[in-house]
Design a protein around this motif. Structure first.
Motif, PDB file in Angstrom:
ATOM      1  N   GLY A 147       8.500 -40.643  42.461  1.00 41.63           N
ATOM      2  CA  GLY A 147       9.603 -40.491  43.395  1.00 41.63           C
ATOM      3  C   GLY A 147      10.836 -39.832  42.809  1.00 41.63           C
ATOM      4  N   VAL A 148      10.689 -39.148  41.695  1.00 41.52           N
ATOM      5  CA  VAL A 148      11.817 -38.465  41.059  1.00 41.52           C
ATOM      6  C   VAL A 148      11.900 -37.047  41.635  1.00 41.52           C
ATOM      7  CG1 VAL A 148      12.782 -37.650  38.872  1.00 41.52           C
ATOM      8  CG2 VAL A 148      11.583 -39.835  38.972  1.00 41.52           C
ATOM      9  N   VAL A 149      13.111 -36.617  41.945  1.00 42.57           N
ATOM     10  CA  VAL A 149      13.343 -35.287  42.513  1.00 42.57           C
ATOM     11  C   VAL A 149      13.726 -34.335  41.387  1.00 42.57           C
ATOM     12  CG1 VAL A 149      14.777 -33.958  44.107  1.00 42.57           C
ATOM     13  CG2 VAL A 149      14.107 -36.292  44.684  1.00 42.57           C
ATOM     14  N   ILE A 150      13.072 -33.179  41.351  1.00 38.59           N
ATOM     15  CA  ILE A 150      13.428 -32.121  40.397  1.00 38.59           C
ATOM     16  C   ILE A 150      14.505 -31.287  41.078  1.00 38.59           C
ATOM     17  CG2 ILE A 150      12.584 -30.211  38.986  1.00 38.59           C
ATOM     18  CD1 ILE A 150      11.158 -32.883  38.410  1.00 38.59           C
ATOM     19  N   GLU A 151      15.742 -31.429  40.614  1.00 38.22           N
ATOM     20  CA  GLU A 151      16.848 -30.695  41.233  1.00 38.22           C
ATOM     21  C   GLU A 151      16.982 -29.279  40.699  1.00 38.22           C
ATOM     22  OE1 GLU A 151      20.258 -33.220  40.550  1.00 38.22           O
ATOM     23  OE2 GLU A 151      20.042 -34.070  42.555  1.00 38.22           O
ATOM     24  N   ASN A 152      16.670 -29.095  39.410  1.00 37.14           N
ATOM     25  CA  ASN A 152      16.865 -27.786  38.798  1.00 37.14           C
ATOM     26  C   ASN A 152      15.880 -27.658  37.644  1.00 37.14           C
ATOM     27  OD1 ASN A 152      17.760 -25.444  37.561  1.00 37.14           O
ATOM     28  ND2 ASN A 152      19.915 -25.929  37.866  1.00 37.14           N
ATOM     29  N   LEU A 153      15.259 -26.496  37.522  1.00 39.95           N
ATOM     30  CA  LEU A 153      14.342 -26.225  36.419  1.00 39.95           C
ATOM     31  C   LEU A 153      14.554 -24.793  35.977  1.00 39.95           C
ATOM     32  CD1 LEU A 153      11.988 -27.022  34.573  1.00 39.95           C
ATOM     33  CD2 LEU A 153      10.427 -26.328  36.393  1.00 39.95           C
ATOM     34  N   ASP A 154      14.942 -24.618  34.719  1.00 42.24           N
ATOM     35  CA  ASP A 154      15.165 -23.295  34.150  1.00 42.24           C
ATOM     36  C   ASP A 154      14.261 -23.161  32.936  1.00 42.24           C
ATOM     37  OD1 ASP A 154      16.061 -20.859  33.296  1.00 42.24           O
ATOM     38  OD2 ASP A 154      18.081 -21.533  32.768  1.00 42.24           O
ATOM     39  N   VAL A 155      13.225 -22.320  33.049  1.00 41.96           N
ATOM     40  CA  VAL A 155      12.217 -22.165  31.996  1.00 41.96           C
ATOM     41  C   VAL A 155      12.167 -20.706  31.587  1.00 41.96           C
ATOM     42  CG1 VAL A 155       9.766 -22.410  31.461  1.00 41.96           C
ATOM     43  CG2 VAL A 155      10.855 -24.035  32.987  1.00 41.96           C
ATOM     44  N   SER A 156      12.002 -20.459  30.281  1.00 46.31           N
ATOM     45  CA  SER A 156      11.816 -19.087  29.804  1.00 46.31           C
ATOM     46  C   SER A 156      10.631 -19.071  28.851  1.00 46.31           C
ATOM     47  CB  SER A 156      13.077 -18.570  29.104  1.00 46.31           C
ATOM     48  OG  SER A 156      13.332 -19.314  27.940  1.00 46.31           O
ATOM     49  N   GLU A 157      10.054 -17.891  28.696  1.00 44.06           N
ATOM     50  CA  GLU A 157       8.879 -17.766  27.833  1.00 44.06           C
ATOM     51  C   GLU A 157       9.290 -17.665  26.367  1.00 44.06           C
ATOM     52  OE1 GLU A 157       8.416 -12.932  28.367  1.00 44.06           O
ATOM     53  OE2 GLU A 157       6.740 -14.235  28.763  1.00 44.06           O
ATOM     54  N   THR A 158       8.346 -17.979  25.499  1.00 46.43           N
ATOM     55  CA  THR A 158       8.541 -17.809  24.059  1.00 46.43           C
ATOM     56  C   THR A 158       7.500 -16.814  23.564  1.00 46.43           C
ATOM     57  OG1 THR A 158       7.041 -19.621  23.500  1.00 46.43           O
ATOM     58  CG2 THR A 158       9.370 -20.186  23.798  1.00 46.43           C
ATOM     59  N   ASN A 159       7.520 -16.547  22.283  1.00 44.99           N
ATOM     60  CA  ASN A 159       6.546 -15.621  21.711  1.00 44.99           C
ATOM     61  C   ASN A 159       5.177 -16.267  21.551  1.00 44.99           C
ATOM     62  OD1 ASN A 159       8.441 -13.595  21.527  1.00 44.99           O
ATOM     63  ND2 ASN A 159       9.080 -14.168  19.488  1.00 44.99           N
ATOM     64  N   THR A 160       5.115 -17.598  21.616  1.00 40.23           N
ATOM     65  CA  THR A 160       3.857 -18.307  21.454  1.00 40.23           C
ATOM     66  C   THR A 160       3.198 -18.504  22.815  1.00 40.23           C
ATOM     67  OG1 THR A 160       4.914 -19.508  19.631  1.00 40.23           O
ATOM     68  CG2 THR A 160       2.822 -20.374  20.462  1.00 40.23           C
ATOM     69  N   PRO A 161       1.942 -18.092  22.975  1.00 37.77           N
ATOM     70  CA  PRO A 161       1.264 -18.287  24.259  1.00 37.77           C
ATOM     71  C   PRO A 161       1.117 -19.780  24.570  1.00 37.77           C
ATOM     72  CG  PRO A 161       0.051 -16.734  22.890  1.00 37.77           C
ATOM     73  CD  PRO A 161       1.118 -17.333  22.030  1.00 37.77           C
ATOM     74  N   GLY A 162       1.383 -20.145  25.811  1.00 35.89           N
ATOM     75  CA  GLY A 162       1.233 -21.525  26.247  1.00 35.89           C
ATOM     76  C   GLY A 162       2.426 -22.407  25.930  1.00 35.89           C
ATOM     77  N   VAL A 163       3.448 -21.839  25.307  1.00 35.04           N
ATOM     78  CA  VAL A 163       4.647 -22.598  24.944  1.00 35.04           C
ATOM     79  C   VAL A 163       5.839 -21.970  25.661  1.00 35.04           C
ATOM     80  CG1 VAL A 163       6.160 -23.312  23.044  1.00 35.04           C
ATOM     81  CG2 VAL A 163       3.698 -23.249  22.708  1.00 35.04           C
ATOM     82  N   VAL A 164       6.675 -22.823  26.271  1.00 30.08           N
ATOM     83  CA  VAL A 164       7.853 -22.351  26.994  1.00 30.08           C
ATOM     84  C   VAL A 164       9.099 -23.034  26.452  1.00 30.08           C
ATOM     85  CG1 VAL A 164       6.614 -21.800  29.123  1.00 30.08           C
ATOM     86  CG2 VAL A 164       7.543 -24.083  28.800  1.00 30.08           C
ATOM     87  N   ARG A 165      10.233 -22.468  26.780  1.00 33.00           N
ATOM     88  CA  ARG A 165      11.523 -23.054  26.438  1.00 33.00           C
ATOM     89  C   ARG A 165      12.135 -23.547  27.744  1.00 33.00           C
ATOM     90  NH1 ARG A 165      13.385 -19.089  23.791  1.00 33.00           N
ATOM     91  NH2 ARG A 165      12.856 -19.972  21.800  1.00 33.00           N
ATOM     92  N   VAL A 166      12.444 -24.834  27.793  1.00 31.58           N
ATOM     93  CA  VAL A 166      13.050 -25.406  28.995  1.00 31.58           C
ATOM     94  C   VAL A 166      14.538 -25.513  28.727  1.00 31.58           C
ATOM     95  CG1 VAL A 166      13.092 -27.369  30.570  1.00 31.58           C
ATOM     96  CG2 VAL A 166      10.949 -26.698  29.489  1.00 31.58           C
ATOM     97  N   ARG A 167      15.290 -24.644  29.360  1.00 36.22           N
ATOM     98  CA  ARG A 167      16.741 -24.632  29.159  1.00 36.22           C
ATOM     99  C   ARG A 167      17.408 -25.763  29.932  1.00 36.22           C
ATOM    100  NH1 ARG A 167      16.828 -18.387  30.298  1.00 36.22           N
ATOM    101  NH2 ARG A 167      16.279 -17.613  28.268  1.00 36.22           N
ATOM    102  N   ARG A 168      16.790 -26.123  31.075  1.00 35.62           N
ATOM    103  CA  ARG A 168      17.408 -27.159  31.907  1.00 35.62           C
ATOM    104  C   ARG A 168      16.356 -27.715  32.845  1.00 35.62           C
ATOM    105  NH1 ARG A 168      22.687 -28.141  33.714  1.00 35.62           N
ATOM    106  NH2 ARG A 168      22.812 -29.055  35.781  1.00 35.62           N
TER     107      ARG A 168
END
Length: 175
Positions: A147-168
């Motif tokens: 029941g948790v609401v995702i209000e904001n999600l900011d994701v960017s890619e990294t140089n490693t496949p399958g790995v992301v950077r979650v800024r927010r």
């Protein structure tokens, strides 16, 4: 154009007189050499770079197609897990005071290391320097199931496949 012609006319006359002074055999050899030089220039200056650029573009296309196939497999996995979660008994929604503990437990189980967690009004903001994309999707699935609401999600890619950077990742218990 006239200035150009008058400027190079003496050199052109000198070159023409030297050309006429050569024997026919020498003229044919020089013409063959000039043709060979033009062919080499076109091969190395035009054909080879175009051919290499095409090969690079095909390689990038194949890489992007592989990434798309992986992403589609991950999306199908998430949809399957969502269907399984919705068909199984529903979990109790989280209370606002349980959110922080639930986040810490769940991220530890999924081996996600939180870089920063910051309360903001009645929400929590999480930052991950590097996170496995599949684990991030699983975390989001667990949050939504409770029941948790995702209000904001900011994701960017990294140089490693399958790995992301979650800024927010801003989450909030549904009121």
């Amino acid at each position: 154009m006239k200035q150009l012609k008058t400027r190079f006319e003496p050199q052109l006359k000198q070159l023409t007189s030297r050309w006429q002074g050569l024997q026919k055999r020498e003229q044919h050899l020089l013409l063959g050499l000039a043709g060979l030089m033009i062919f080499i220039f076109l091969w190395l200056g035009v054909w080879q770079p175009l051919h290499e650029g095409l090969a690079r573009a095909e390689q990038q296309l194949k890489s992007q197609q592989n990434y798309q196939a992986w992403f589609e497999r991950q999306a199908a996995r998430v949809y399957q897990q969502q269907a399984a979660a919705s068909s199984s008994q529903a979990q109790q929604p989280l209370q606002a005071n349980e959110l922080s503990g639930f986040l810490n437990r769940t991220t530890a189980q999924l081996e996600l290391s939180i870089t920063r967690i910051q309360p903001q009004n009645d929400a929590q903001v999480l930052v991950f320097d590097e996170a496995n994309f599949a684990s991030l999707l699983t975390l989001i699935e667990h949050l939504v199931a409770r029941g948790v609401v995702i209000e904001n999600l900011d994701v960017s890619e990294t140089n490693t496949p399958g790995v992301v950077r979650v800024r927010r990742l801003q989450v909030k218990v549904q009121a």
